[in-house]
Design a protein around this motif. Structure first.
Motif: not given
Length: 366
Positions: A161-167, A241-247, A359-366
């Motif tokens: 999963a760490g290889d996907v393009d999205a943040t 560009d951004l995925l938010v996984v529901e915890g 989120i944008v500041s720390e890990v900006p979506p590509e």
């Protein structure tokens, strides 16, 4: 949900312990004709909501039974498509600890099926395995939807999963029912408003109902939990560009921590958002267990997540629904922010902009 107009069963738990009902009403696109709750029948939904929630959720009557809801919706024959606005499904909008089915609900489920309505439930008790309901559904030509029934073919994670393009961002919590799903939805909504191509990765019954897809992680075989999350991240990770996984749950929960860990390792997130509820000091349903200090949560989540993919908590979300005064709520939010050393907000009450900005500041979506 594919249904256009529903009734929601929430007997004895609306609204405080009916998070599936509230989630679908707040974020879903299905009209709610009525809520079933014997304890508050005769009142209306808005009578039981905060001003903030009432602004986001459409009002509806609260009734004692499904037949009453059906009659109120469009006369004696309220089935959708029979000439009235009607009801086309009953949603079980509550899920007790353990996800069991309460027999006191049976008359309403039976009445819905016999009226020609589908029934949707996010329980560990599957409606399709109930002999009476399955027989009645076949006779009436309706469908029973068990949202917590995972699809076949889910396997172990590959650590990809760490290889996907999205943040990838994951919401994590201090306990169950502190607002992880709500925070997830609010982050994605604000991100989209800012022009970010964002999407939700649903991992529980409520998120799946709202989004129309997803894997119910707490029903997946333990060995496959991370794989079920990875599957979803890989499916959508190059489309957004951004995925938010529901915890789900909490890493310190005596019963549900394996689900939390499976999501964290399967998602391999770049960033975490810690969710908490104001005034919560013990684990719900397990009150003999006290919640640890916030800094311990930070250490636990960051060390556990970074074991497979570097991540850190970049923001906090505080559920302040138990605090009426806005000034007191802001002080509580500020206190959590101080403990986290990160931007914090109540995403429903004050907006999720600080979280998205972090989120944008720390890990900006590509």
């Amino acid at each position: 949900m594919k249904h256009e107009r529903i009734a929601i069963l929430a007997h004895g738990r609306f609204p405080e312990r009916a998070k599936t009902a509230i989630g679908v009403m707040r974020y879903g696109d299905t009209e709610v004709a009525a809520v079933l709750d014997r304890e508050t029948a005769g009142s209306r939904v808005h009578d039981h909501l905060t001003e903030t929630d009432a602004a986001r959720i459409d009002d509806a009557p609260i009734v004692e039974s499904f037949p009453e809801a059906l009659e109120m919706a469009s006369g004696e024959d309220g089935r959708k498509g029979d000439g009235g606005s009607g009801i086309d499904a009953l949603l079980v909008g509550i899920a007790p600890i353990g996800g069991g089915f309460e027999e006191s609900w049976r008359p309403d489920v039976r009445a819905a099926i016999e009226a020609g309505c589908d029934v949707v439930a996010g329980l560990h008790y599957f409606l399709n395995d109930d002999e009476e309901f399955a027989r009645l559904a076949a006779e009436s030509g309706v469908d029973l939807y068990d949202v917590r029934d995972p699809h076949e073919g889910i396997g172990v994670a590959d650590g990809a999963a760490g290889d996907v393009d999205a943040t990838v961002v994951c919401t994590v919590g201090t306990d169950c029912s502190v607002g992880k799903m709500t925070t997830t939805m609010e982050i994605v909504e604000v991100a989209r408003e800012r022009g970010i191509d964002a999407a939700v990765v649903p991992t529980g019954q409520t998120g799946i109902l709202i989004e129309g897809w997803g894997n119910p992680i707490d029903r997946v075989v333990a060995d496959f939990a991370a794989g079920a999350v990875e599957e979803m991240v890989m499916e959508r990770g190059d489309e957004h560009d951004l995925l938010v996984v529901e915890g789900q749950g909490s890493i310190v929960h005596p019963a549900y921590s394996p689900v939390t860990c499976g999501i964290l390792h399967g998602a391999m997130p770049d960033a975490l958002v810690l969710c908490d509820e104001a005034g919560r000091d013990v684990i719900h349903g397990y009150e003999r267990f006290e919640l640890p200090p916030i800094d311990e949560y930070v250490d636990l989540y960051e060390s556990l997540g970074s074991a497979v993919h570097d991540c850190s908590i970049v923001a906090g979300a505080l559920n302040t629904r138990t605090i009426e005064d806005d000034d007191r709520a802001r002080k509580a939010v500020s206190a959590l922010g101080d403990d986290l050393h990160a931007p914090t907000t109540d995403p429903v009450r004050f907006g999720a902009d600080p979280i998205v900005e972090a989120i944008v500041s720390e890990v900006p979506p590509e």
